[in-house]
Scaffold this motif. Structure first.
Motif, PDB file in Angstrom:
ATOM      1  N   ASN A  58       0.871  -1.171   0.000  1.00  0.00           N
ATOM      2  CA  ASN A  58       0.000   0.000   0.000  1.00  0.00           C
ATOM      3  C   ASN A  58       0.909   1.223   0.000  1.00  0.00           C
ATOM      4  OD1 ASN A  58       0.796   0.388   2.705  1.00  0.00           O
ATOM      5  ND2 ASN A  58      -1.045  -0.576   3.522  1.00  0.00           N
ATOM      6  N   ASP A  59       0.385   2.387   0.242  1.00  0.00           N
ATOM      7  CA  ASP A  59       1.196   3.601   0.179  1.00  0.00           C
ATOM      8  C   ASP A  59       2.321   3.625   1.207  1.00  0.00           C
ATOM      9  OD1 ASP A  59      -0.348   4.524  -1.882  1.00  0.00           O
ATOM     10  OD2 ASP A  59      -1.668   5.709  -0.598  1.00  0.00           O
ATOM     11  N   ASN A  60       2.167   2.856   2.296  1.00  0.00           N
ATOM     12  CA  ASN A  60       3.107   2.937   3.403  1.00  0.00           C
ATOM     13  C   ASN A  60       4.060   1.755   3.549  1.00  0.00           C
ATOM     14  OD1 ASN A  60       1.861   5.372   4.306  1.00  0.00           O
ATOM     15  ND2 ASN A  60       0.221   4.113   5.144  1.00  0.00           N
ATOM     16  N   GLU A  61       3.693   0.595   3.000  1.00  0.00           N
ATOM     17  CA  GLU A  61       4.422  -0.605   3.385  1.00  0.00           C
ATOM     18  C   GLU A  61       4.269  -1.718   2.344  1.00  0.00           C
ATOM     19  OE1 GLU A  61       4.622  -3.155   7.557  1.00  0.00           O
ATOM     20  OE2 GLU A  61       2.920  -1.868   7.187  1.00  0.00           O
ATOM     21  N   LEU A  62       5.287  -2.578   2.268  1.00  0.00           N
ATOM     22  CA  LEU A  62       5.221  -3.822   1.508  1.00  0.00           C
ATOM     23  C   LEU A  62       5.201  -4.951   2.525  1.00  0.00           C
ATOM     24  CD1 LEU A  62       5.412  -5.512  -1.140  1.00  0.00           C
ATOM     25  CD2 LEU A  62       7.891  -5.434  -0.846  1.00  0.00           C
ATOM     26  N   MET A  63       4.146  -5.758   2.524  1.00  0.00           N
ATOM     27  CA  MET A  63       3.971  -6.825   3.510  1.00  0.00           C
ATOM     28  C   MET A  63       4.140  -8.182   2.838  1.00  0.00           C
ATOM     29  SD  MET A  63       3.277  -7.400   6.748  1.00  0.00           S
ATOM     30  CE  MET A  63       2.557  -5.879   7.339  1.00  0.00           C
ATOM     31  N   HIS A  64       4.877  -9.067   3.496  1.00  0.00           N
ATOM     32  CA  HIS A  64       5.044 -10.448   3.058  1.00  0.00           C
ATOM     33  C   HIS A  64       4.075 -11.289   3.885  1.00  0.00           C
ATOM     34  CE1 HIS A  64       8.638  -9.351   0.829  1.00  0.00           C
ATOM     35  NE2 HIS A  64       8.894  -8.549   1.851  1.00  0.00           N
ATOM     36  N   ILE A  65       3.179 -11.983   3.207  1.00  0.00           N
ATOM     37  CA  ILE A  65       2.094 -12.693   3.890  1.00  0.00           C
ATOM     38  C   ILE A  65       2.159 -14.169   3.550  1.00  0.00           C
ATOM     39  CG2 ILE A  65      -0.408 -12.883   4.126  1.00  0.00           C
ATOM     40  CD1 ILE A  65      -0.470  -9.844   3.379  1.00  0.00           C
ATOM     41  N   GLU A  66       2.143 -14.999   4.599  1.00  0.00           N
ATOM     42  CA  GLU A  66       2.197 -16.447   4.458  1.00  0.00           C
ATOM     43  C   GLU A  66       0.816 -17.015   4.760  1.00  0.00           C
ATOM     44  OE1 GLU A  66       4.011 -19.325   7.564  1.00  0.00           O
ATOM     45  OE2 GLU A  66       5.604 -18.864   6.127  1.00  0.00           O
ATOM     46  N   TRP A  67       0.342 -17.886   3.862  1.00  0.00           N
ATOM     47  CA  TRP A  67      -0.971 -18.499   4.047  1.00  0.00           C
ATOM     48  C   TRP A  67      -0.810 -20.002   4.198  1.00  0.00           C
ATOM     49  CZ3 TRP A  67      -5.430 -19.184   0.078  1.00  0.00           C
ATOM     50  CH2 TRP A  67      -6.645 -19.328   0.758  1.00  0.00           C
ATOM     51  N   VAL A  68      -1.805 -20.758   3.882  1.00  0.00           N
ATOM     52  CA  VAL A  68      -1.812 -22.205   4.039  1.00  0.00           C
ATOM     53  C   VAL A  68      -1.111 -22.898   2.868  1.00  0.00           C
ATOM     54  CG1 VAL A  68      -3.941 -22.237   5.393  1.00  0.00           C
ATOM     55  CG2 VAL A  68      -4.067 -22.332   2.904  1.00  0.00           C
ATOM     56  N   THR A  69      -1.113 -24.221   2.884  1.00  0.00           N
ATOM     57  CA  THR A  69      -0.629 -25.002   1.751  1.00  0.00           C
ATOM     58  C   THR A  69      -1.648 -24.917   0.622  1.00  0.00           C
ATOM     59  OG1 THR A  69      -1.744 -27.007   2.491  1.00  0.00           O
ATOM     60  CG2 THR A  69       0.506 -26.636   3.305  1.00  0.00           C
ATOM     61  N   THR A  70      -1.282 -25.406  -0.550  1.00  0.00           N
ATOM     62  CA  THR A  70      -2.236 -25.405  -1.659  1.00  0.00           C
ATOM     63  C   THR A  70      -3.434 -26.304  -1.337  1.00  0.00           C
ATOM     64  OG1 THR A  70      -0.961 -27.132  -2.778  1.00  0.00           O
ATOM     65  CG2 THR A  70      -0.521 -24.848  -3.411  1.00  0.00           C
ATOM     66  N   ALA A  71      -3.205 -27.411  -0.637  1.00  0.00           N
ATOM     67  CA  ALA A  71      -4.318 -28.287  -0.227  1.00  0.00           C
ATOM     68  C   ALA A  71      -5.233 -27.564   0.763  1.00  0.00           C
ATOM     69  CB  ALA A  71      -3.790 -29.577   0.383  1.00  0.00           C
ATOM     70  N   GLY A  72      -4.634 -26.786   1.653  1.00  0.00           N
ATOM     71  CA  GLY A  72      -5.429 -26.003   2.599  1.00  0.00           C
ATOM     72  C   GLY A  72      -6.281 -24.965   1.896  1.00  0.00           C
ATOM     73  N   ALA A  73      -5.718 -24.347   0.865  1.00  0.00           N
ATOM     74  CA  ALA A  73      -6.486 -23.364   0.089  1.00  0.00           C
ATOM     75  C   ALA A  73      -7.642 -24.048  -0.630  1.00  0.00           C
ATOM     76  CB  ALA A  73      -5.580 -22.653  -0.913  1.00  0.00           C
ATOM     77  N   ASP A  74      -7.405 -25.240  -1.164  1.00  0.00           N
ATOM     78  CA  ASP A  74      -8.479 -25.990  -1.823  1.00  0.00           C
ATOM     79  C   ASP A  74      -9.640 -26.235  -0.861  1.00  0.00           C
ATOM     80  OD1 ASP A  74      -7.033 -26.106  -4.167  1.00  0.00           O
ATOM     81  OD2 ASP A  74      -6.326 -28.161  -3.846  1.00  0.00           O
ATOM     82  N   LYS A  75      -9.317 -26.530   0.391  1.00  0.00           N
ATOM     83  CA  LYS A  75     -10.365 -26.790   1.392  1.00  0.00           C
ATOM     84  C   LYS A  75     -11.202 -25.543   1.684  1.00  0.00           C
ATOM     85  CE  LYS A  75      -7.884 -30.519   3.631  1.00  0.00           C
ATOM     86  NZ  LYS A  75      -7.175 -30.952   4.839  1.00  0.00           N
ATOM     87  N   THR A  76     -10.608 -24.372   1.507  1.00  0.00           N
ATOM     88  CA  THR A  76     -11.359 -23.132   1.748  1.00  0.00           C
ATOM     89  C   THR A  76     -12.151 -22.703   0.528  1.00  0.00           C
ATOM     90  OG1 THR A  76      -9.610 -21.637   1.023  1.00  0.00           O
ATOM     91  CG2 THR A  76      -9.566 -22.313   3.343  1.00  0.00           C
ATOM     92  N   GLY A  77     -11.888 -23.364  -0.603  1.00  0.00           N
ATOM     93  CA  GLY A  77     -12.583 -23.002  -1.832  1.00  0.00           C
ATOM     94  C   GLY A  77     -11.902 -21.908  -2.625  1.00  0.00           C
ATOM     95  N   VAL A  78     -10.681 -21.538  -2.233  1.00  0.00           N
ATOM     96  CA  VAL A  78      -9.935 -20.502  -2.943  1.00  0.00           C
ATOM     97  C   VAL A  78      -8.937 -21.172  -3.883  1.00  0.00           C
ATOM     98  CG1 VAL A  78      -8.345 -18.561  -2.686  1.00  0.00           C
ATOM     99  CG2 VAL A  78     -10.176 -18.896  -1.024  1.00  0.00           C
TER     100      VAL A  78
END
Length: 108
Positions: A58-78
């Motif tokens: 955003n205008d103030n910051e670059l954030m590095h964001i860690e999420w789930v595994t690809t299998a975990g994302a599949d379970k969320t529907g994303v």
């Protein structure tokens, strides 16, 4: 010869197991009891294991964001097809205890 092959297999098995142990990590670097909200534009996505990674700015910051595994994302529907560089997004998660690290996790 057979003995050498067995020894090689044993060494490779131990090395593989040690790699798994080293790959596992804790979340002690993150403020798990506090929720942090970050809104910005996705500038990069790495959709793969062991975790899906985003860079969001955003205008103030670059954030590095860690999420789930690809299998975990599949379970969320994303799926990877739903998220593109340039998308505006808001993440809510746990920020790194050291603000200068500019990282957060959505795992826990």
């Amino acid at each position: 010869m057979a003995r050498a092959v067995l020894l090689l297999l044993a060494v490779m098995s131990i090395a593989g197991f040690c790699g798994l142990l080293l790959a596992h990590h804790s979340y002690s670097d993150y403020e798990l009891d506090e929720r942090y909200e970050f809104t910005g534009t996705i500038t990069a996505v790495r959709w793969g294991n062991p975790h899906i990674l985003f860079e969001v700015s955003n205008d103030n910051e670059l954030m590095h964001i860690e999420w789930v595994t690809t299998a975990g994302a599949d379970k969320t529907g994303v799926s990877a097809q739903q998220i593109e560089v340039g998308d505006q997004i808001t993440f809510t998660g746990s920020r790194n205890r050291k603000p200068e690290v500019h990282a957060m996790t959505l795992i826990k």
